[in-house]
Design an enzyme around this catalytic site. Structure first.
Site, PDB file in Angstrom:
ATOM      1  CE  LYS A 196      -3.742   2.156   2.675  1.00 50.26           C
ATOM      2  NZ  LYS A 196      -4.605   1.995   3.864  1.00 50.26           N
ATOM      3  CG  ASP A 223     -13.320   3.497   6.483  1.00 45.56           C
ATOM      4  OD1 ASP A 223     -14.496   3.732   6.142  1.00 45.56           O
ATOM      5  OD2 ASP A 223     -12.356   3.645   5.725  1.00 45.56           O
TER       6      ASP A 223
END
Length: 469
Positions: free
Chosen positions: A185, A282
């Site tokens: 990432k 989230d």
């Protein structure tokens, strides 16, 4: 042609000890058998016929010689035993070393066979490979990976290696040493919150170990660029599976229930077993990743909050439209029940195959909760709104129970929502044993008197309509 077996060679130290042992033994034996010599002035006289009885001085001399001979034998025996013991220890060590090496070779062979069968190396091998690349680590036990290695593994972050995109990051497939796959990432450089989310993920995922939470393998800091290395999840995200080209065709009813159960287990660990508790903040289908066997893991902890930090200033409203709980969106009130609400939305996605927010008109959107709620509480309408891919493939009583759990989770009032532990125990009986639940193939359908009770809400599953307080 097969190789001929390599003969076992003893180390040079063993040869030296063996020769020393033989030499000491030979000397000792020879010395033991040698005659005893006395000084010239003390030679024993040969007995004569006139005097056969030894004199007192002669008797003392014989006793001294006998004791000297006895002590010499004891010394020889001690040397022999000590040498034998040392030799036995060395031979045992050599044999243990040989067996250990053979065991390691067999283990490596099994690991290679397993990785070839599963399409990748085991997680332990991946961590070991990355550990071999690490430099100094400042984040606990997490290894740091140098930037050139990540460039090489991702083909210089080529677009063809992109696995997914976030609001401010890209995820790339990386291949280390031509055999170890991982996900990298890469945060967009220059974003104000980049460093904060990067540090947050390292802090939490560096300490959390759970089968249903993504594993962080390492990280990299290169100037303003921040990168995280995760285990690779072969089936991508739940969002891609449900709303991508396949439209959920690979997700059967039981696999969907297994995914819901896995998410609930991960959340229960965060809420009930972490000290202090962790609120993810989230939870959404794009942050639920699936491995080759569709085991689900919760990912992306950049916005996660530790419970003890809730009262501190500076906690900004964050989340994704459609998943954010009403009380958090309107009043900024954040609790574990906010994650439960988001879980309920994901459960509705699994049931109906719809996105959390869909456009009704160019300037009008409708959430899945608003659209589904009137129909979820009506048993005559519920089967008609189920994802066509799984319609008529489940026991209707199981469908009603899952719908009741989803309705509870997305209640406007947080106190009406169940704890994630209650959700977990409600889902376990609906998932087959081989998928991690307790449902047996021959199990009867749930009892007609079954109820789910949480707080002020009681849902009677066998009524035509779910009753509200």
């Amino acid at each position: 042609m097969g190789r001929s077996p390599t003969p076992l060679r003893l180390p040079s130290s063993v040869s030296v000890w063996w020769l020393g042992f033989l030499l000491l033994t030979a000397v000792a034996v020879a010395d033991a058998q040698a005659p005893l010599f006395l000084p010239p002035g003390n030679q024993p006289s040969v007995p004569t016929s006139s005097s056969l009885a030894p004199s007192p001085s002669a008797r003392m001399q014989i006793v001294i010689q006998t004791r000297h001979h006895h002590h010499h034998k004891e010394l020889v025996i001690a040397v022999v035993l000590a040498s034998a013991a040392v030799l036995a220890i060395i031979l045992s060590s050599v044999c243990a070393c040989v067996f250990w090496r053979r065991g390691r070779q067999m283990l490596n062979t099994r690991n290679i066979e397993t990785s070839e069968a599963g399409g990748g190396l085991p997680f332990g091998s991946i961590r070991s490979k990355l550990n071999n690349m690490k430099t100094t680590s400042k984040k606990g036990l997490l290894p740091t990976v140098d930037y050139p290695s990540l460039e090489l593994a991702t083909n210089k972050f080529s677009e063809c290696n992109i696995l997914g995109e976030g609001g401010f990051s890209h995820v790339y497939k990386a291949c280390f040493h031509g055999e170890v796959s991982a996900a990298v990432k890469k945060f967009d450089a220059g974003r104000p919150d980049c460093s904060k989310e990067f540090e947050n993920e390292i802090d939490l995922l560096g300490r959390i170990r759970h089968p249903n939470i993504i594993s962080l393998l390492g990280y990299c800091i290169h100037g303003e660029t921040r990168l995280l290395i995760y285990e690779l999840m072969q089936n991508g995200s739940l969002e891609t599976q449900l709303h991508g080209p396949s439209h959920g065709s690979a997700l059967t009813w039981h696999i969907r229930m297994k995914i819901a159960l896995d998410i609930a287990r991960g959340l229960e660990y965060l809420h009930e077993h972490c000290n202090p508790p962790v609120i993810h903040r989230d939870i959404k289908s794009s942050n639920i990743l699936l491995d080759s066997d569709f085991n689900a893991k919760i990912a992306d902890f950049g916005l996660a909050v530790v419970d003890r930090n809730l009262n501190k200033c500076g906690l900004e409203l964050s989340g994704t439209l459609g998943y954010v709980a009403p009380e958090y969106l309107l009043d900024g009130k954040l609790t574990e029940k906010s994650d439960v609400y988001a879980f309920g939305v994901v459960l509705l996605e699994l049931l109906m195959g719809k996105k959390p927010v869909e456009k009704m008109a160019p300037s009008e959107c409708q959430s899945i909760v608003q659209w589904a709620m009137p129909q979820l509480t009506d048993r005559s309408k519920l089967p008609n709104i189920v994802d066509p891919v799984i319609q008529n493939t489940m026991d209707l009583k199981h469908l009603y129970q899952v719908a009741a759990v989803a309705v509870l989770c997305v209640q406007q009032e947080p106190s009406y929502r169940p704890l994630i532990t209650d959700v977990l125990h409600s889902l376990i009986p609906l998932v087959p044993i081989e998928l991690g639940g307790s449902l047996r193939a021959a199990d009867p359908t749930p009892s007609s008197n079954r109820q789910i009770q949480t707080g002020a809400c009681i849902f009677i599953l066998e009524d035509r309509q779910i009753m509200w307080p």
